[in-house]
Design a protein around this motif. Structure first.
Motif, PDB file in Angstrom:
ATOM      1  N   LYS A 199       0.849  -1.188   0.000  1.00 28.96           N
ATOM      2  CA  LYS A 199       0.000   0.000   0.000  1.00 28.96           C
ATOM      3  C   LYS A 199       0.888   1.242   0.000  1.00 28.96           C
ATOM      4  N   GLU A 200       0.881   1.936  -1.105  1.00 25.73           N
ATOM      5  CA  GLU A 200       1.651   3.172  -1.269  1.00 25.73           C
ATOM      6  C   GLU A 200       3.115   3.022  -0.843  1.00 25.73           C
ATOM      7  N   PRO A 201       3.834   2.033  -1.417  1.00 22.21           N
ATOM      8  CA  PRO A 201       5.264   1.892  -1.078  1.00 22.21           C
ATOM      9  C   PRO A 201       6.062   3.066  -1.627  1.00 22.21           C
ATOM     10  N   LYS A 202       7.053   3.478  -0.893  1.00 24.74           N
ATOM     11  CA  LYS A 202       7.922   4.576  -1.316  1.00 24.74           C
ATOM     12  C   LYS A 202       9.288   4.080  -1.783  1.00 24.74           C
ATOM     13  N   VAL A 203       9.691   2.920  -1.243  1.00 27.99           N
ATOM     14  CA  VAL A 203      10.999   2.344  -1.584  1.00 27.99           C
ATOM     15  C   VAL A 203      10.795   0.984  -2.217  1.00 27.99           C
ATOM     16  N   LEU A 204      11.299   0.816  -3.435  1.00 25.82           N
ATOM     17  CA  LEU A 204      11.248  -0.482  -4.084  1.00 25.82           C
ATOM     18  C   LEU A 204      12.631  -1.114  -4.011  1.00 25.82           C
ATOM     19  N   ILE A 205      12.705  -2.270  -3.402  1.00 25.45           N
ATOM     20  CA  ILE A 205      13.970  -3.003  -3.277  1.00 25.45           C
ATOM     21  C   ILE A 205      14.086  -3.943  -4.471  1.00 25.45           C
ATOM     22  N   TRP A 206      15.061  -3.641  -5.335  1.00 24.13           N
ATOM     23  CA  TRP A 206      15.215  -4.433  -6.554  1.00 24.13           C
ATOM     24  C   TRP A 206      16.176  -5.591  -6.287  1.00 24.13           C
ATOM     25  N   GLY A 207      15.692  -6.830  -6.470  1.00 29.57           N
ATOM     26  CA  GLY A 207      16.486  -7.996  -6.099  1.00 29.57           C
ATOM     27  C   GLY A 207      16.654  -9.035  -7.183  1.00 29.57           C
ATOM     28  N   VAL A 208      16.633  -8.652  -8.469  1.00 25.42           N
ATOM     29  CA  VAL A 208      16.792  -9.624  -9.545  1.00 25.42           C
ATOM     30  C   VAL A 208      17.904  -9.141 -10.481  1.00 25.42           C
ATOM     31  N   GLY A 209      18.748 -10.077 -10.904  1.00 20.86           N
ATOM     32  CA  GLY A 209      19.873  -9.737 -11.760  1.00 20.86           C
ATOM     33  C   GLY A 209      19.504  -9.660 -13.223  1.00 20.86           C
ATOM     34  N   SER A 210      20.452  -9.227 -14.030  1.00 22.43           N
ATOM     35  CA  SER A 210      20.221  -9.004 -15.449  1.00 22.43           C
ATOM     36  C   SER A 210      19.857 -10.285 -16.189  1.00 22.43           C
ATOM     37  N   THR A 211      20.595 -11.370 -15.929  1.00 22.75           N
ATOM     38  CA  THR A 211      20.366 -12.621 -16.651  1.00 22.75           C
ATOM     39  C   THR A 211      18.968 -13.161 -16.398  1.00 22.75           C
ATOM     40  N   SER A 212      18.567 -13.218 -15.117  1.00 19.83           N
ATOM     41  CA  SER A 212      17.235 -13.741 -14.771  1.00 19.83           C
ATOM     42  C   SER A 212      16.126 -12.847 -15.300  1.00 19.83           C
ATOM     43  N   PHE A 213      16.326 -11.520 -15.210  1.00 26.45           N
ATOM     44  CA  PHE A 213      15.279 -10.600 -15.647  1.00 26.45           C
ATOM     45  C   PHE A 213      15.066 -10.679 -17.155  1.00 26.45           C
ATOM     46  N   LYS A 214      16.148 -10.855 -17.902  1.00 22.22           N
ATOM     47  CA  LYS A 214      16.028 -10.980 -19.353  1.00 22.22           C
ATOM     48  C   LYS A 214      15.227 -12.213 -19.742  1.00 22.22           C
ATOM     49  N   LYS A 215      15.382 -13.288 -18.972  1.00 22.50           N
ATOM     50  CA  LYS A 215      14.706 -14.552 -19.298  1.00 22.50           C
ATOM     51  C   LYS A 215      13.207 -14.458 -19.065  1.00 22.50           C
ATOM     52  N   GLU A 216      12.797 -13.949 -17.908  1.00 25.22           N
ATOM     53  CA  GLU A 216      11.362 -13.970 -17.598  1.00 25.22           C
ATOM     54  C   GLU A 216      10.963 -12.929 -16.555  1.00 25.22           C
ATOM     55  N   GLY A 217      11.594 -11.767 -16.563  1.00 26.61           N
ATOM     56  CA  GLY A 217      11.257 -10.749 -15.583  1.00 26.61           C
ATOM     57  C   GLY A 217      10.213  -9.767 -16.071  1.00 26.61           C
ATOM     58  N   VAL A 218       9.464  -9.176 -15.138  1.00 27.22           N
ATOM     59  CA  VAL A 218       8.485  -8.129 -15.450  1.00 27.22           C
ATOM     60  C   VAL A 218       8.737  -6.941 -14.527  1.00 27.22           C
ATOM     61  N   LEU A 219       8.360  -5.753 -14.984  1.00 25.98           N
ATOM     62  CA  LEU A 219       8.491  -4.553 -14.160  1.00 25.98           C
ATOM     63  C   LEU A 219       7.319  -4.440 -13.192  1.00 25.98           C
TER      64      LEU A 219
END
Length: 579
Positions: A503-523
């Motif tokens: 609910k109304e987050p202000k900080v997004l903690i990004w925890g996925v690397g480039s290789t994994s995100f390219k394969k099947e990641g979404v924003l």
């Protein structure tokens, strides 16, 4: 001595290298950053200047500033760090060093640098155009490791490169495979560094290249060893001479100096049996599928030390560390200056930094590990413990098999990264569910999680902001130790995995690397009013940077987290490991 240009892609580390070399070579060179000189001339930052002019106008200014530097009178030679898009020619009498990194092809992402394409990454076509231009301009290429910093080894290398020293490295066991259409300048540099053995392959070199090399050999002031390797059946490229390498796949040539095998049977044990009983040197260079096979090949080579070379191969270059380790007993070892003739060949700087006297080693364990700064960050620490540091690619389902093999080979300290942290905790039967640091105390493996210290550093000033985690993997445990009521989302599906609905987050903690995100990641959802993206990754190709641009918010890299937890690792290793 010559004047030098440092060329290469954005973010490759040209300016960092320049600043690290400057204190040591200030008596010999005047150092310039072309971008900085442009800013001095136009009176504003390039970030501000870029949008005000066309690309053609910017390149004209860039060329004018460069020409001014080239013709500027000085009592020293010059080294200029060039912009990535420089289109000019190399001045007469100058040399160009192409600075590279293994992540170049994935392309760095910058939130604070201008880009004429209007995207965070340059287009693929522009990237390839620059690759061609760098290749044409360069006299030498140097592949830098992630987190590179200049130590005594690198200083010695640059003194030889710049012609300031005739001291050599001890590289008697190393061979460079001569590449087609490569400049003889590389050949001469390797001779000056201490390489005494070179391989000619008939599947790589045409007659013109062979003639160029012959001319170069005749001009050398030192003797070198040439191994002629036959790979192209019935090529007739060159005749057999005193030292040649013959592939056993064709037949057994009893006169060959080296009998090599490059195709394996179904099992490795069957492959070993393909070799004849002979006094000839044997070279096994086949694909090795797992760590048990690595152990088998290792033991095969030890059955006749000094006569058997075991050179494991893979699709992704995962055995380069073993080739370094084994170089002290392998009669033949191959080094690559650039891409090399095989992906598992260690790089020139890896070879120069490897100390053959050290019997034990440390490592970063995980997959992928090419982006890791761990070996560079810890190399000085482990030199004091007389240990080398390697990158070792291990998949999650391989860890139980790999750990005893690595221990047998000499592993005593390790940083553990994704996806191995939870599995390592199970193997060690630890109360901590996620282990990122291990050490051997002479009796058993001990483990700890230092990510907790890193998280504290990374989130300084943001502790009380509402947070949501996108991905996270092996860092979820230390996140939960530091923060309550976290909303954990899958980076693959975008669905809630654990915790309350965000609910109304202000900080997004990004925890996925480039290789994994390219394969099947979404924003994440666009409607979230994110003010900060805090990236658990520090790599310059992290998609967390794309996410920050997506929200138009502030961005914090995971570099501070890495540094804090790495210092905690050294403390743990010092207090609990072998003395």
């Amino acid at each position: 001595m010559k004047d030098w240009m440092f060329i290469g892609h954005r973010g490759v580390g040209k300016s960092t290298l320049l600043s690290q070399l400057k204190p040591h070579f200030n008596d010999y060179f005047q150092f310039y950053s072309l971008d900085q000189e442009i800013e001095n001339q136009v009176g504003m930052s390039i970030s501000d200047f870029f949008p005000k002019v066309s690309e053609e106008e910017f390149r004209n200014v860039e060329m004018q500033v460069f020409e001014k530097l080239v013709h500027q009178k000085a009592n020293k030679n010059k080294i200029i760090d060039m912009g990535a898009g420089f289109l000019g020619k190399k001045p007469k009498g100058w040399k160009a060093l192409w600075i590279k990194r293994k992540i170049d092809s994935s392309q760095s992402i910058f939130l604070n640098r201008p880009n004429l394409s209007g995207h965070l990454k340059i287009t693929q076509s522009r990237f390839l155009e620059r690759e061609v231009r760098y290749d044409q301009l360069s006299d030498q290429a140097l592949l830098l490791p992630e987190g590179f910093h200049v130590s005594d080894v690198e200083l010695k290398f640059f003194k030889i490169l710049f012609g300031l020293s005739k001291e050599k490295f001890q590289l008697e066991r190393w061979t460079w495979t001569i590449q087609p259409k490569k400049k003889c300048e590389i050949f001469r540099l390797l001779c000056r560094l201490g390489i005494e053995s070179f391989e000619w392959r008939d599947d790589l070199l045409d007659q013109e290249s062979l003639e160029d090399i012959d001319r170069e050999l005749n001009q050398l002031q030192q003797p070198v060893s040439i191994i002629k390797s036959f790979r192209k059946k019935q090529s007739g490229s060159f005749a057999k001479t005193q030292c040649y390498d013959w592939p056993l796949e064709w037949s057994w040539d009893k006169e060959a100096s080296i009998v090599s095998l490059h195709e394996r049977k179904a099992s490795l044990l069957e492959t070993f049996k393909s070799f004849p009983e002979t006094e000839q040197k044997l070279k096994l260079a086949v694909k090795i599928q797992n760590f048990n096979e690595l152990r088998q090949g290792h033991h095969w080579s030890l059955e006749n030390k000094g006569e058997r070379s075991f050179l494991p191969m893979s699709e992704e270059g995962r055995w380069a560390w073993y080739r370094l380790l084994k170089s002290q007993t392998n009669p033949m070892n191959f080094v690559k200056v650039d891409q090399g003739s095989a992906i598992d060949q260690p790089t020139l700087l890896e070879v120069l930094n490897y100390n053959k006297e050290y019997k034990e080693f440390a490592a970063i364990l995980g997959s992928p590990v090419e982006h890791s700064m761990t070996p560079e960050f810890h190399k000085t620490f482990f030199r004091k413990l007389k240990a080398n540091v390697f990158r070792i690619d291990i998949k999650k389902n391989e860890l139980r098999e790999a750990l005893p093999v690595l221990q047998e080979l000499g592993l005593r300290w390790a940083a553990v990264t994704s996806p191995l942290k939870e599995e390592m905790a199970e193997i060690l039967k630890s109360d901590c569910p996620s282990i990122n640091t291990i050490t051997w105390n002479g009796r058993s493996w001990l483990g700890i999680n230092t990510d907790i210290e890193g998280i504290k550093e990374l989130f300084y000033g943001l502790e009380d902001q509402p947070k949501v985690v996108w991905g996270g993997g092996g860092v979820l445990y230390p996140l939960k130790q530091n923060f309550n009521d976290l909303s954990l989302y899958s980076s693959r599906k975008g669905t809630l995995k654990d915790g309350p609905q965000a609910k109304e987050p202000k900080v997004l903690i990004w925890g996925v690397g480039s290789t994994s995100f390219k394969k099947e990641g979404v924003l994440p959802p666009k409607e979230w009013s994110i003010e900060w993206v805090v990236d658990l990754n520090y790599s310059q190709d992290s998609p967390g940077r794309i996410c920050a641009d997506y929200y138009g918010c502030q961005y914090r890299s995971g570099l501070d987290m890495f540094t804090a937890q790495a210092k905690a690792q050294q403390k743990f290793w010092s207090e609990n490991g072998l003395k």
